[in-house]
Design a protein around this motif. Structure first.
Motif, PDB file in Angstrom:
ATOM      1  N   LYS A  72       1.079   3.776  -3.400  1.00 46.40           N
ATOM      2  CA  LYS A  72       0.076   4.824  -3.170  1.00 46.40           C
ATOM      3  C   LYS A  72       0.102   5.938  -4.227  1.00 46.40           C
TER       4      LYS A  72
ATOM      5  N   TYR B  60      -3.477   2.721   6.848  1.00 43.00           N
ATOM      6  CA  TYR B  60      -3.022   1.522   6.138  1.00 43.00           C
ATOM      7  C   TYR B  60      -3.695   0.236   6.645  1.00 43.00           C
TER       8      TYR B  60
ATOM      9  N   ILE C 131       0.845  -1.203   0.000  1.00 46.18           N
ATOM     10  CA  ILE C 131       0.000   0.000   0.000  1.00 46.18           C
ATOM     11  C   ILE C 131       0.878   1.250   0.000  1.00 46.18           C
ATOM     12  N   HIS C 132       1.913   1.242   0.852  1.00 51.24           N
ATOM     13  CA  HIS C 132       2.787   2.419   0.966  1.00 51.24           C
ATOM     14  C   HIS C 132       3.488   2.734  -0.363  1.00 51.24           C
TER      15      HIS C 132
END
Ligand SMILES: NC(=O)c1ccc[n+]([C@@H]2O[C@H](COP(=O)([O-])OP(=O)(O)OC[C@H]3O[C@@H](n4cnc5c(N)ncnc54)[C@H](OP(=O)(O)O)[C@@H]3O)[C@@H](O)[C@H]2O)c1
Length: 318
Positions: free
Chosen positions: A159, A271, A155-156
């Protein structure tokens, strides 16, 4: 309680299974009974004081010194390592309002670590920073812990990719902890996904939705490359191949290349809730390679260090 202590930096056998004092939560902490944790690539980095990111002398030596300052000079300051957990809240300090006894939670501890144990106290500061939340209601503790590390990192690093329907995405290292989630996220955004891994993992990545597969170990693999809108290196800068080098030349004009080692992870408060939603809506699934009991942690580290696990290697604590 039972725990694993990292007695010094070194090979997996520096990890010792021991009986230690059970922690007591302070007023602003919750006590979590850990049901499952995982052996992550980062745990091996910490245990072995291995510098991530493929740096050479003298940067590598400087980074090693920095790591000692940050995590402890001769051994980790918190000798119980381990970053991810899924478990049940057993007690709460009087200043805790957001959780109650019996809540099922999962988390990614950041720098505090301490998940190779039956219990861990999690301070309110870490909860507010987004390092613990309610686990997905439809996940077992093992499934929940299997999505945390790869999920938060994917996810990080994805993004800002802004992946759109029909775009071409390549996930380099699609069969690892981060790659298996990155691949599923890219499919969720309706991209056409090419997964890079060895042939033995083609079936796995196809089951997660990959449209095309390339084996990075095969001679001439680079001939299979197309032009991609987004390329995600999910295995990091320590691992490379001729194919990986060729990937960097295989971007569309506005295409982006991102490595999981481009920057240090900073967990954001949304998150874990996002990950929970993705699992509850069956958008992502957990990939579990092997599960070991806590007392077999040395064996688990030896296996993970080989660098070819499929998804995640878990430790069943309860
Ligand atoms: N930036 C940060 O803050 C941060 C934090 C944590 C981790 N990281 C990075 O993330 C990496 C760990 O990712 P992970 O846990 O997902 O890895 P992992 O699960 O250990 O990756 C295992 C997979 O990598 C594949 N692989 C091994 N060598 C490869 C190569 N040369 N080319 C392509 N694929 C290869 C293997 O596939 P096959 O078996 O098919 O060969 C295996 O399935 C770390 O090593 C670190 O670099 C960064």
């Amino acid at each position: 309680m039972k725990a694993v202590i990292c007695t010094k930096y070194g090979n997996p056998d520096v990890l010792k299974f021991r009986e230690v004092k059970k922690p007591i939560p302070k007023v602003d902490e919750v006590l979590v009974k850990i049901h499952a944790t995982a052996v992550t690539a980062s745990d091996c980095v910490i245990r072995g004081l291995n510098v991530p990111g493929g740096h050479q002398f003298p940067i590598k030596q400087l980074m090693k010194f920095g790591m000692r300052l940050f995590i402890g000079f001769t051994k980790p300051r918190n000798p119980i390592i381990g970053l991810v957990f899924s478990g049940v809240i057993e007690a709460t300090g009087k200043n805790i309002e957001t959780f109650k006894e019996g809540d099922e939670v999962f988390g990614f501890t950041g720098i505090s670590r301490g998940t190779y144990a039956e219990y861990k106290c999690v301070p309110i500061k870490e909860i507010k920073a987004g390092e613990m939340t309610l686990k997905p209601s439809n996940a077992s503790h093992q499934e929940a812990v299997a999505i945390v590390y790869g999920g938060v990192l994917a996810i990080h690093f994805m993004k800002n990719a802004n992946i759109k329907k029909g775009q071409k995405v390549l996930v380099y290292g699609a069969s690892g902890a981060i790659g298996t989630i990155a691949l599923q996220l890219a499919k969720h955004y309706e991209a056409e996904v090419t997964a890079v891994c060895s042939t033995k993992n083609f079936e796995l990545v196809a089951s997660l939705g990959s449209d095309k597969m390339i084996d990075y170990t095969r001679k001439g693999a680079a001939n299979q490359l197309e032009q991609y809108d987004f390329i995600f290196d999910a295995v990091g800068k320590n691992k490379t191949s001729n194919l990986k080098e060729a990937c960097k030349e295989s971007l569309t004009q506005d295409g982006k290349y991102v490595s999981v080692d481009d920057e240090f992870l900073k967990i954001k408060s949304h998150y874990l809730p996002k990950l929970r939603d993705l699992f509850e809506t069956e958008t992502i699934q957990a990939v579990i390679d092997k599960t070991y009991p806590l007392e077999n942690i040395v064996e688990a580290h030896e296996y993970v260090e080989k660098g070819h696990k499929k998804g995640n290697v878990l430790i069943k604590v309860v």
